[in-house]
Design an enzyme around this catalytic site. Structure first.
Site, PDB file in Angstrom:
ATOM      1  N   GLY A 172       0.998  -1.406  -0.105  1.00  0.00           N
ATOM      2  CA  GLY A 172      -0.278  -0.568  -0.400  1.00  0.00           C
ATOM      3  C   GLY A 172       0.751   1.570  -0.070  1.00  0.00           C
ATOM      4  CG  ASP A 195       3.083   0.626   8.128  1.00  0.00           C
ATOM      5  OD1 ASP A 195       2.550  -0.534   9.004  1.00  0.00           O
ATOM      6  OD2 ASP A 195       3.434   0.394   7.434  1.00  0.00           O
TER       7      ASP A 195
END
Length: 718
Positions: A428, A545
Site C-alpha cells: 500500500g 508502521d
C-alpha cells in the site's frame, strides 16, 4: 431383612472406597468446584473433574509434579482464568502444600481471601485480578516465604496497606490497581523490598505524601504507577535515585511544588505529571513563578518607586545610540541591495542560467522557456521564499525535476530512466524497484504515484524534513524525482533483505538461522534508530508502521529502518501508489509477480486500531515490542496457540506470551527453538522478554519511551 441390611452396608463401603481413591490434593480441589455456583460456564470448566480419578493431574487447569520418585504427583498449579465463574475461594486450597501458582483472574469470585490459603507455603504467584473480591489485604499474606507475584487489581479490596507488607522480602511484582485501598502509606515498607521490579498502586484512594523510601527500590523497572489517587505534598527528591529506565505515572493527584530536576526525573515526559493543579516545573509547560502568590499592592508600589529612584536611564537607550544603530542598519541594507543587483545582472547576461541548465543530477530544471529569474537553492531544495506563482506553474507541467538531497550522490536522470530494474516488493506504500546505475551502484527507487501535481511546495517541505534524518540505523534518502505524473524516492539499497525474511528463513530453509547475538544486535540497532526519530529528528517523527518487513538488514546483519514518513507523502500525492502505471527504464520487462498485500497489521497498538486515531510515539513503542517478541519466539504476531477441547480462546502473540509469564510456563515453551542451544543467553533472553512486555502494555501511558527502551537494551549482553 438382615441379608438386605448387609447388602446395603457393602454398597456403602464400595462407594466410600471409590471416593477415598482420589488423592488428598484432588479432594481439596473438589472444594473449589463445590464453591462455584452452577452455570453452563462452570459445567464446561469442570467437565473433566472426575472424583473417581486417582489424582487430579489430568483435570483442566491443573498442573502437577512428582516431588519425589516414591510419592504420588502433587498439585503445583491452578489456572482457571477467564471462565466467568461465580463463587468464593474455599479455605481448603490452603491444604495444597506444594501449590506454587494460583491463577483465577477474569472470573466473578466474591468475598475475601481466606487466611487459610496462606498455609500453602509454597505459593509464589497469586493472580486474582479482575474479580469481585473484597476485604482487606491481610498482613498474614507475608507468611508465604516465597511470594514473588501478587496481582489483586480490578477488585474491591479496601483498607490501608500494613507496614508488615515489608516482610514479603521475595516480592517482585505488587499490583493493587483499581481497588478501594485508602489512607496514608507508611514509610519503612519499600526499603525492605529489594527485589521489587513492578509496583502499581493506581486508581485507589491513597492520600498523604508519597513515601520517601520508594526511592530505595533499586530493582524497580518499567513504571512506578501512583496515578489517580489523592497523594498530596511535594514529590520526594529521593525518587531520583531510581533507575533511569523507570517511568513515573503520577497523574491525577494533588501534588504540589516543583518537579525535581535530577536523576530519573530527567527522563520523564509531561504526561507523567498531568492533572496536578499546583505542580510546576519541567517537563510541564508551567513555570513555578506562575503559581506563586502575587505581590500585594503596597509591595508593587514600593517596587515601582524604587525603579523610579534609579533614574530613567534604565528604561531605554540613549538617543545618540539609537541614531548610530539606525545609520548602521541603513548602510547594511544598501550594501545588500548592491549585491542583489550585481548578481541579477550577472545572471541575466549569462547564456547558461543556473535555473535553466542541467542540474548536477542531469535533470532539466525548467521545460522549454529560458526563464532566468533569481533563484535561491538550499541543499538542492528550492527556497519557499524565492518561488513565485509562475514558478509554481512550471512545477506542475512538463518533464519534472530530479533533485539531489545528498550532495555527494550524483547521477543523470537519463541514466536512471535507462537502467534495468526489477520489483523488490509492492504494498500500500508503493512499488519498490532495485535499479543498478551505470557506475554499478544499486539504489532502491520507490514509486509514490501520479497525483498531487499542485502541491509541490508541501511535498518538497516534507521531503526536506525526511532528508535531514541521518542515522546509521535509518535508510538514507539520496534524491527524489517530481513530475505531475510521477513521484519517485531514491534511497540506498540494502543488500540482505528484511527482518521478516530473515526470521522465516531463506528459500530452502525451514527455520531461521539467526543466532541470539545477531537478534540482539538487530534489536539494539532498531531501537537506536527509532529513538533517534522520536527524540532527535527535525520533526520528532512517528514511524506509524514499524514491522519486520520494513527493518532492512545488510550482509553483516546491521539493521536499517525504512518507510518512515511515507504515509504523509502519499496523502500529499493523493493517489494509489501501487497502480500499474508509471515508468522506470527497463522495469516492466523484468517485473516479478508483485508481493501480495500484507494481512491485518498485528503490529499496531490497540489504540491504533480505532478508526480516525492519530499516530503517536507510543504506537511505535508497542510495534517495537511485538518485533522483540517475534525475535524471541520466532512466531508471527498473528500466531494462535492450539485450542483444546475445553477452551475456545484464541490469542495473538502478545497475549500468549503474557499468559505464559502469568502461569510461569517454562521459558523453553515460548522461546524460539533455535535459541535453546545458547544456554548462556537465558538471562539475556528473559530480560528482553520483560522489556517486550513493558513495550506492549495495553495502556499507552504505561509504556516506556524509546529512549528508555534503548538504554535498557544497551545494558543487556554487555
Amino acid at each position: 431383612m438382615n441379608l438386605f441390611l448387609l447388602f446395603f452396608l457393602l454398597l456403602q463401603l464400595q462407594n466410600l472406597h471409590s471416593s477415598l481413591s482420589l488423592s488428598s490434593d484432588g479432594l481439596s480441589l473438589l472444594a473449589l468446584k463445590s464453591a462455584v455456583d452452577s452455570s453452563p460456564d462452570s459445567s464446561t470448566a469442570f467437565s473433566d473433574w472426575n472424583e473417581d480419578d486417582d489424582h487430579p493431574c489430568n483435570w483442566s487447569g491443573i498442573s502437577c509434579m512428582n516431588i519425589s520418585s516414591s510419592s504420588e504427583p502433587r498439585v503445583v498449579g491452578i489456572a482457571i482464568s477467564g471462565k466467568n465463574l461465580r463463587g468464593y475461594i474455599p479455605s481448603e486450597l490452603g491444604t495444597l502444600i506444594f501449590l506454587r501458582r494460583l491463577n483465577l483472574h477474569g472470573n466473578k469470585f466474591y468475598g475475601s481471601i481466606p487466611l487459610q490459603l496462606f498455609n500453602a507455603t509454597s505459593l509464589h504467584s497469586i493472580f486474582l485480578y479482575n474479580n469481585n473480591l473484597s476485604g482487606s489485604l491481610s498482613p498474614s499474606i507475608c507468611q508465604l516465604p516465597r511470594l514473588q507475584n501478587l496481582d489483586l487489581s480490578q477488585n474491591t479490596f479496601s483498607g490501608s496497606l500494613s507496614s508488615d507488607l515489608g516482610n514479603c522480602k521475595q516480592l517482585q511484582r505488587l499490583i493493587l490497581a483499581r481497588n478501594k485501598f485508602s489512607g496514608e502509606i507508611s514509610t519503612g515498607i519499600w526499603s525492605k523490598l529489594e527485589d521489587l521490579v513492578q509496583l502499581d498502586l493506581s486508581a485507589n484512594q491513597f492520600n498523604g505524601s508519597i513515601p520517601k523510601d520508594l526511592g530505595e527500590l533499586k530493582s524497580l523497572s518499567g513504571t512506578l504507577n501512583l496515578s489517580f489517587n489523592q497523594f498530596s505534598g511535594e514529590i520526594p527528591k529521593s525518587l531520583s535515585k531510581l533507575q533511569v529506565t523507570v517511568s513515573f505515572d503520577l497523574r491525577n493527584n494533588n501534588l504540589t511544588g516543583e518537579i525535581p530536576q535530577t536523576g530519573a526525573f530527567l527522563n520523564q515526559g509531561p504526561t507523567a505529571f498531568l492533572n496536578n493543579p499546583t505542580l510546576c516545573g519541567f517537563p510541564l509547560q508551567k513555570s513555578c513563578q506562575d503559581i506563586t502568590s502575587p505581590k500585594s499592592p503596597s509591595e508593587n508600589q514600593n517596587h515601582s518607586s524604587r525603579e523610579n529612584k534609579n533614574g530613567d536611564s534604565k528604561k531605554g537607550l540613549k538617543p545618540g545610540l539609537i541614531i548610530l544603530i539606525s545609520l548602521a542598519d541603513a548602510a547594511g541594507v544598501a550594501f545588500l541591495g548592491m549585491v542583489i543587483v550585481y548578481v541579477y545582472w550577472k545572471n541575466k547576461d549569462s547564456e547558461a542560467c543556473s535555473c535553466t541548465g542541467k542540474s548536477k543530477l542531469g535533470g532539466n530544471l525548467t521545460n522549454s522557456s529560458n526563464i532566468c529569474s533569481f533563484c535561491v537553492c538550499l541543499n538542492g531544495f528550492p527556497s519557499n521564499e524565492s518561488e513565485n506563482e509562475s514558478e509554481k506553474g512550471e512545477r506542475t507541467s512538463g518533464e519534472g525535476d530530479l533533485v539531489a538531497i545528498d550532495k555527494g550522490f550524483s547521477f543523470e536522470l537519463d541514466e536512471l530512466l535507462r537502467a534495468s530494474a526489477y520489483v523488490l516488493g509492492k504494498s500500500g506504500l508503493g512499488i519498490v524497484y532495485k535499479v543498478v546505475l551505470g557506475n554499478g551502484i544499486p539504489v532502491a527507487v520507490r514509486r509514490l504515484g501520479e497525483g498531487g501535481g499542485q502541491r509541490y511546495k508541501e511535498f518538497a517541505a516534507e521531503i526536506q524534513a525526511i532528508g535531514r534524518v541521518k542515522h546509521p540505523n535509518i535508510v538514507k534518502l539520496r534524491a527524489y524525482y517530481w513530475a505531475p505524473d510521477e513521484k519517485l524516492l531514491i534511497c540506498d539499497f540494502i543488500s540482505n533483505g528484511n527482518l521478516a525474511t530473515a526470521l522465516k528463513g531463506r528459500p530452502g530453509q525451514t527455520t531461521s538461522s539467526l543466532s541470539w547475538s545477531t537478534r540482539l544486535r538487530i534489536a539494539k540497532g532498531t531501537a537506536h534508530g527509532l529513538a533517534y526519530l522520536h527524540e532527535c529528528s527535525p520533526r520528532k517523527f512517528v514511524h506509524g508502521d514499524l514491522k519486520p518487513s520494513n527493518i532492512l538488514i545488510d550482509n553483516e546483519f546491521h539493521p536499517y529502518i525504512s518507510d518512515f514518513g511515507l504515509n504523509r507523502l502519499i496523502s500529499i500525492t493523493g493517489s494509489d501508489p501501487s497502480s500499474s502505471g508509471g515508468f522506470i527504464g527497463g522495469a516492466l520487462p523484468y517485473i516479478k509477480p508483485a508481493v501480495q498485500s500484507e494481512k491485518t497489521n498485528y503490529y499496531n497498538a490497540p489504540e491504533a486500531r480505532i478508526p480516525g486515531s492519530r499516530p503517536t510515539q507510543k504506537w511505535d513503542v508497542y510495534s517495537f515490542g511485538v518485533v522483540l517478541l517475534e525475535l524471541l519466539t520466532g512466531k508471527s504476531p498473528e500466531f494462535s496457540p492450539p485450542t483444546t477441547s475445553t477452551s475456545t480462546e484464541v490469542s495473538d502473540l502478545v497475549r500468549w506470551v503474557r499468559k505464559g509469564f502469568e502461569q510461569e510456563s517454562p521459558l523453553s515453551d515460548m522461546v524460539d527453538v533455535m535459541l535453546l542451544q545458547e544456554v548462556h543467553a537465558k538471562k539475556e533472553v528473559l530480560a528482553v522478554f520483560h522489556l517486550a512486555l513493558a513495550c506492549t502494555e495495553p495502556d499507552p501511558e504505561v509504556r516506556p519511551r524509546m529512549k528508555n527502551v534503548c538504554e535498557s537494551l544497551d545494558r543487556i549482553g554487555t
